[in-house]
Design a protein around this motif. Structure first.
Motif, PDB file in Angstrom:
ATOM      1  N   LYS A 139      43.247  52.711  35.361  1.00 45.09           N
ATOM      2  CA  LYS A 139      41.827  52.720  35.710  1.00 45.09           C
ATOM      3  C   LYS A 139      41.380  51.417  36.381  1.00 45.09           C
ATOM      4  CE  LYS A 139      40.392  55.952  32.081  1.00 45.09           C
ATOM      5  NZ  LYS A 139      39.496  56.164  30.923  1.00 45.09           N
ATOM      6  N   VAL A 140      42.257  50.428  36.425  1.00 47.66           N
ATOM      7  CA  VAL A 140      41.932  49.144  37.051  1.00 47.66           C
ATOM      8  C   VAL A 140      41.893  49.302  38.561  1.00 47.66           C
ATOM      9  CG1 VAL A 140      42.715  46.765  37.421  1.00 47.66           C
ATOM     10  CG2 VAL A 140      42.919  47.811  35.157  1.00 47.66           C
ATOM     11  N   ASN A 141      40.930  48.641  39.191  1.00 49.90           N
ATOM     12  CA  ASN A 141      40.809  48.650  40.654  1.00 49.90           C
ATOM     13  C   ASN A 141      41.171  47.263  41.179  1.00 49.90           C
ATOM     14  OD1 ASN A 141      40.048  48.721  43.346  1.00 49.90           O
ATOM     15  ND2 ASN A 141      38.196  49.898  42.975  1.00 49.90           N
ATOM     16  N   PRO A 142      42.470  47.013  41.459  1.00 44.96           N
ATOM     17  CA  PRO A 142      42.895  45.676  41.889  1.00 44.96           C
ATOM     18  C   PRO A 142      42.212  45.204  43.165  1.00 44.96           C
ATOM     19  CG  PRO A 142      44.784  47.051  41.328  1.00 44.96           C
ATOM     20  CD  PRO A 142      43.597  47.956  41.391  1.00 44.96           C
ATOM     21  N   GLU A 143      42.047  46.121  44.137  1.00 38.43           N
ATOM     22  CA  GLU A 143      41.439  45.719  45.414  1.00 38.43           C
ATOM     23  C   GLU A 143      40.022  45.205  45.204  1.00 38.43           C
ATOM     24  OE1 GLU A 143      42.895  48.648  44.859  1.00 38.43           O
ATOM     25  OE2 GLU A 143      44.761  48.375  46.001  1.00 38.43           O
ATOM     26  N   ALA A 144      39.260  45.886  44.362  1.00 39.44           N
ATOM     27  CA  ALA A 144      37.891  45.456  44.101  1.00 39.44           C
ATOM     28  C   ALA A 144      37.862  44.123  43.364  1.00 39.44           C
ATOM     29  CB  ALA A 144      37.152  46.523  43.296  1.00 39.44           C
ATOM     30  N   LEU A 145      38.794  43.941  42.414  1.00 43.40           N
ATOM     31  CA  LEU A 145      38.845  42.669  41.684  1.00 43.40           C
ATOM     32  C   LEU A 145      39.200  41.522  42.617  1.00 43.40           C
ATOM     33  CD1 LEU A 145      40.603  43.806  38.379  1.00 43.40           C
ATOM     34  CD2 LEU A 145      38.274  42.944  38.597  1.00 43.40           C
ATOM     35  N   TYR A 146      40.179  41.741  43.496  1.00 45.39           N
ATOM     36  CA  TYR A 146      40.543  40.692  44.453  1.00 45.39           C
ATOM     37  C   TYR A 146      39.403  40.412  45.435  1.00 45.39           C
ATOM     38  CZ  TYR A 146      45.445  39.869  43.308  1.00 45.39           C
ATOM     39  OH  TYR A 146      46.615  39.477  42.696  1.00 45.39           O
ATOM     40  N   GLY A 147      38.494  41.370  45.567  1.00 43.18           N
ATOM     41  CA  GLY A 147      37.354  41.163  46.444  1.00 43.18           C
ATOM     42  C   GLY A 147      36.310  40.227  45.865  1.00 43.18           C
ATOM     43  N   LEU A 148      36.407  39.942  44.563  1.00 41.44           N
ATOM     44  CA  LEU A 148      35.483  39.002  43.937  1.00 41.44           C
ATOM     45  C   LEU A 148      35.946  37.581  44.243  1.00 41.44           C
ATOM     46  CD1 LEU A 148      35.118  40.761  40.450  1.00 41.44           C
ATOM     47  CD2 LEU A 148      33.577  40.914  42.418  1.00 41.44           C
ATOM     48  N   PRO A 149      35.081  36.732  44.808  1.00 38.34           N
ATOM     49  CA  PRO A 149      35.508  35.391  45.229  1.00 38.34           C
ATOM     50  C   PRO A 149      36.020  34.522  44.094  1.00 38.34           C
ATOM     51  CG  PRO A 149      33.115  35.658  45.413  1.00 38.34           C
ATOM     52  CD  PRO A 149      33.680  37.003  45.127  1.00 38.34           C
ATOM     53  N   GLU A 150      35.573  34.796  42.857  1.00 36.03           N
ATOM     54  CA  GLU A 150      35.998  33.956  41.723  1.00 36.03           C
ATOM     55  C   GLU A 150      37.387  34.330  41.209  1.00 36.03           C
ATOM     56  OE1 GLU A 150      31.549  34.239  41.799  1.00 36.03           O
ATOM     57  OE2 GLU A 150      33.225  35.663  41.918  1.00 36.03           O
ATOM     58  N   VAL A 151      37.907  35.491  41.596  1.00 36.53           N
ATOM     59  CA  VAL A 151      39.210  35.947  41.106  1.00 36.53           C
ATOM     60  C   VAL A 151      40.315  35.335  41.950  1.00 36.53           C
ATOM     61  CG1 VAL A 151      40.731  37.944  40.787  1.00 36.53           C
ATOM     62  CG2 VAL A 151      38.307  38.093  40.153  1.00 36.53           C
ATOM     63  N   VAL A 152      41.182  34.553  41.292  1.00 37.43           N
ATOM     64  CA  VAL A 152      42.270  33.864  41.984  1.00 37.43           C
ATOM     65  C   VAL A 152      43.517  34.731  42.050  1.00 37.43           C
ATOM     66  CG1 VAL A 152      43.766  31.817  41.971  1.00 37.43           C
ATOM     67  CG2 VAL A 152      41.371  31.618  41.241  1.00 37.43           C
ATOM     68  N   LYS A 153      43.823  35.417  40.931  1.00 40.29           N
ATOM     69  CA  LYS A 153      45.071  36.181  40.853  1.00 40.29           C
ATOM     70  C   LYS A 153      44.971  37.209  39.736  1.00 40.29           C
ATOM     71  CE  LYS A 153      49.541  36.846  41.807  1.00 40.29           C
ATOM     72  NZ  LYS A 153      50.028  37.305  43.128  1.00 40.29           N
ATOM     73  N   LEU A 154      45.654  38.333  39.892  1.00 41.53           N
ATOM     74  CA  LEU A 154      45.799  39.329  38.840  1.00 41.53           C
ATOM     75  C   LEU A 154      47.249  39.314  38.365  1.00 41.53           C
ATOM     76  CD1 LEU A 154      43.905  42.366  40.444  1.00 41.53           C
ATOM     77  CD2 LEU A 154      42.963  40.546  38.995  1.00 41.53           C
ATOM     78  N   VAL A 155      47.442  39.313  37.059  1.00 43.86           N
ATOM     79  CA  VAL A 155      48.789  39.328  36.479  1.00 43.86           C
ATOM     80  C   VAL A 155      48.852  40.497  35.502  1.00 43.86           C
ATOM     81  CG1 VAL A 155      50.515  38.074  35.148  1.00 43.86           C
ATOM     82  CG2 VAL A 155      48.995  36.826  36.699  1.00 43.86           C
ATOM     83  N   ASP A 156      49.707  41.473  35.800  1.00 46.43           N
ATOM     84  CA  ASP A 156      49.836  42.664  34.961  1.00 46.43           C
ATOM     85  C   ASP A 156      51.106  42.561  34.135  1.00 46.43           C
ATOM     86  OD1 ASP A 156      49.701  45.092  33.782  1.00 46.43           O
ATOM     87  OD2 ASP A 156      49.993  46.286  35.595  1.00 46.43           O
ATOM     88  N   SER A 157      50.975  42.069  32.908  1.00 50.81           N
ATOM     89  CA  SER A 157      52.118  41.994  32.007  1.00 50.81           C
ATOM     90  C   SER A 157      52.144  43.249  31.145  1.00 50.81           C
ATOM     91  CB  SER A 157      52.019  40.737  31.120  1.00 50.81           C
ATOM     92  OG  SER A 157      50.939  40.869  30.216  1.00 50.81           O
ATOM     93  N   PRO A 158      53.282  43.550  30.477  1.00 52.12           N
ATOM     94  CA  PRO A 158      53.364  44.779  29.689  1.00 52.12           C
ATOM     95  C   PRO A 158      52.318  44.878  28.587  1.00 52.12           C
ATOM     96  CG  PRO A 158      55.549  43.874  30.062  1.00 52.12           C
ATOM     97  CD  PRO A 158      54.573  42.850  30.564  1.00 52.12           C
ATOM     98  N   SER A 159      51.922  43.735  28.017  1.00 51.21           N
ATOM     99  CA  SER A 159      51.013  43.777  26.873  1.00 51.21           C
ATOM    100  C   SER A 159      49.569  43.465  27.233  1.00 51.21           C
ATOM    101  CB  SER A 159      51.476  42.784  25.796  1.00 51.21           C
ATOM    102  OG  SER A 159      51.499  41.469  26.324  1.00 51.21           O
ATOM    103  N   GLN A 160      49.331  42.823  28.386  1.00 56.85           N
ATOM    104  CA  GLN A 160      47.986  42.404  28.753  1.00 56.85           C
ATOM    105  C   GLN A 160      47.757  42.559  30.250  1.00 56.85           C
ATOM    106  OE1 GLN A 160      47.935  38.302  27.416  1.00 56.85           O
ATOM    107  NE2 GLN A 160      46.801  38.845  25.567  1.00 56.85           N
ATOM    108  N   PHE A 161      46.500  42.687  30.598  1.00 58.18           N
ATOM    109  CA  PHE A 161      46.112  42.600  32.000  1.00 58.18           C
ATOM    110  C   PHE A 161      45.321  41.310  32.141  1.00 58.18           C
ATOM    111  CE2 PHE A 161      43.183  43.357  35.557  1.00 58.18           C
ATOM    112  CZ  PHE A 161      44.093  43.674  36.549  1.00 58.18           C
ATOM    113  N   GLN A 162      45.813  40.403  32.983  1.00 64.22           N
ATOM    114  CA  GLN A 162      45.243  39.066  33.070  1.00 64.22           C
ATOM    115  C   GLN A 162      44.566  38.845  34.421  1.00 64.22           C
ATOM    116  OE1 GLN A 162      48.550  36.411  32.351  1.00 64.22           O
ATOM    117  NE2 GLN A 162      49.191  37.535  30.533  1.00 64.22           N
ATOM    118  N   ILE A 163      43.400  38.217  34.368  1.00 63.68           N
ATOM    119  CA  ILE A 163      42.662  37.866  35.582  1.00 63.68           C
ATOM    120  C   ILE A 163      42.495  36.355  35.606  1.00 63.68           C
ATOM    121  CG2 ILE A 163      40.538  38.170  36.896  1.00 63.68           C
ATOM    122  CD1 ILE A 163      40.100  40.810  35.482  1.00 63.68           C
TER     123      ILE A 163
END
Length: 453
Positions: free
Chosen positions: A40-64
């Motif tokens: 359900k995560v929308n990576p493109e929209a998250l990367y569109g936020l100027p404050e978001v530097v990187k998305l890290v999708d680990s098996p146990s967590q979703f990190q912003i």
């Protein structure tokens, strides 16, 4: 509506709305989500936020990766979620046992990492005051400084109790009472150092700063408390669940769990020391050289317990001494990028990233500069390996825990076998080599961003 509230609303929306969020916490720069459905995560929209530097999708967590403002953003998200957040009991573990272990370590240790970092600076001041004989160690000023810098680490089980109780879903205040009991014998000189029961020597004064015993004590408490809630009537539960939980857990912890967990901690520390001593130079170069890869994959906080255990068992640690070079290596590469930037925007990003790295926060440098131009990351690793090799060769140790690695905590390298000057030399090498390599590289060829950036 504040800027943080607006950003929080957008993040909640793009990670799948409130109903998709099981748990949220943060470390120095990252929001760490436990989500029901990552699809359900929308990576493109998250990367569109100027404050978001990187998305890290680990098996146990979703990190912003947000950066230094992560605390305010996390608070805004929690405020907006309010009662909409699903009950803690509904949270289920995800991924392999290693992923779950790392997620648990992160949940237990990262919430108060900023406090430990601040206390580390205070500890550095205490060490400098003492070694340079600037104040009388029996004076009021020194006593207050020493209490402020030492209290947290002696009482660390209390901090662990708060976050571990949230992770293991048990009563926070009962967990505090249990870990306070573990520390109490240290405050009473009349309590013997050890009790001899059935031929066994049980030491009750070993839990100041204890990591593994505190974690397992709270874990055991969570099972006992849930069991008691099932068998004790509701009318009596208010008093007798905490009462019986403390009695049962107290005797089991002091008699069995505490001593065993303490031996486990000693075994871990000795095992690490054995591996390190096989070749301190190779160990230092290897761990420092790959140190920032732990950050890239978002598992760097898994190192914290090992460093804390080393301090508790041995009175010193070598891991953080090596990892200081890992930080300085990426700092050097980002700093060098300032001088080869092709436009004003790139220069501004490099300057901002360098400032963060100087204070020990490398994510902006990694994701904003060094990984974007892969060779800069490689140069940072080369410098880190050289610095780490130097710390291993010269046997550099830190005598207090370093949660955030920056020059303001160099005083913590001063101790019984102080080699602080060697650590200074190591981080100068770790910084200078990638800075110079980056400048030479940038002046001799055109920088091309990697396809993944």
């Amino acid at each position: 509506m504040t800027t943080y509230s607006q950003l929080a609303q957008q993040i909640i929306k793009h990670v799948g709305e409130p109903g998709n969020i099981e748990h949220i916490t943060h470390c120095a720069t990252r929001l760490r989500f436990t989500l029901k459905d990552k699809n359900k995560v929308n990576p493109e929209a998250l990367y569109g936020l100027p404050e978001v530097v990187k998305l890290v999708d680990s098996p146990s967590q979703f990190q912003i990766v947000i950066g230094p403002k992560v605390d305010q953003v996390c608070s805004a998200i929690k405020e907006l979620l309010g009662e909409q957040t699903p009950a803690a009991e509904e949270t289920t573990a995800q991924g392999s046992w290693i992923s779950r272990l790392l997620a648990t370590l992160s949940a237990i240790f990262t919430p108060y990492i900023g406090v430990l970092a601040g206390v580390g600076v205070v500890k550095g001041i205490v060490v400098l005051l003492q070694t340079m004989n600037l104040v009388d160690t029996h004076s009021y000023v020194f006593t207050v400084f020493n209490a402020l810098s030492s209290g947290v680490f002696v009482m660390l089980p209390l901090f662990i109790a708060v976050t571990a109780s949230e992770r293991f879903k048990t009563n926070k205040f009962t967990a505090l009472a249990l870990t306070a009991a573990m520390i109490f014998p240290l405050t009473d000189p009349s309590v013997p150092g050890a009790f001899h029961i059935m031929g066994l020597a049980l030491n009750v004064k070993i839990y100041g700063g204890a990591v593994i015993p505190a974690v397992f004590a709270v874990l055991f408490l969570s099972y006992v408390e849930r069991w008691l809630k099932k068998i004790i009537p509701e009318l009596a539960a208010f008093v007798f669940v905490p009462c019986l939980s403390l009695i049962i857990c107290g005797f089991v912890v002091f008699t069995l769990i505490g001593p065993i967990a303490d031996y486990v901690g000693v075994g871990i520390a000795n095992g690490y020391a054995w591996l390190y001593n096989l070749s301190p130079v190779i160990s230092g170069a290897l761990l420092a050289g790959i140190g920032q890869l732990f950050v890239v994959f978002g598992v760097h906080w898994g190192i914290i317990p090992l460093a804390l255990i080393n301090i508790q068992v041995n009175g010193y640690d070598t891991i953080m001494a090596m990892f200081m070079s890992a930080v300085m290596g990426q700092f050097g590469a980002a700093f060098g990028a300032i001088f080869i930037a092709r436009n004003l925007k790139d220069k501004q990003i490099a300057i901002s990233a360098s400032i963060s790295a100087f204070f020990g926060i490398t994510e902006p440098a990694l994701y904003g500069v060094n990984l974007k131009y892969r060779m800069l990351f490689v140069f940072g690793c080369i410098g880190a390996a050289l610095g780490g090799g130097i710390t291993g060769l010269l046997g550099v140790k830190t005598y207090s825990f370093l949660p955030v690695l920056n020059v303001f905590e160099l005083g913590l390298f001063s101790g019984p076998d102080s080699k602080m000057i060697y650590e200074v030399f190591a981080i100068i090498v770790a910084f200078t080599v990638p800075a110079v390599l980056t400048i030479i590289y940038g002046k001799t060829r055109k920088l091309v961003a990697s396809p993944a950036s």
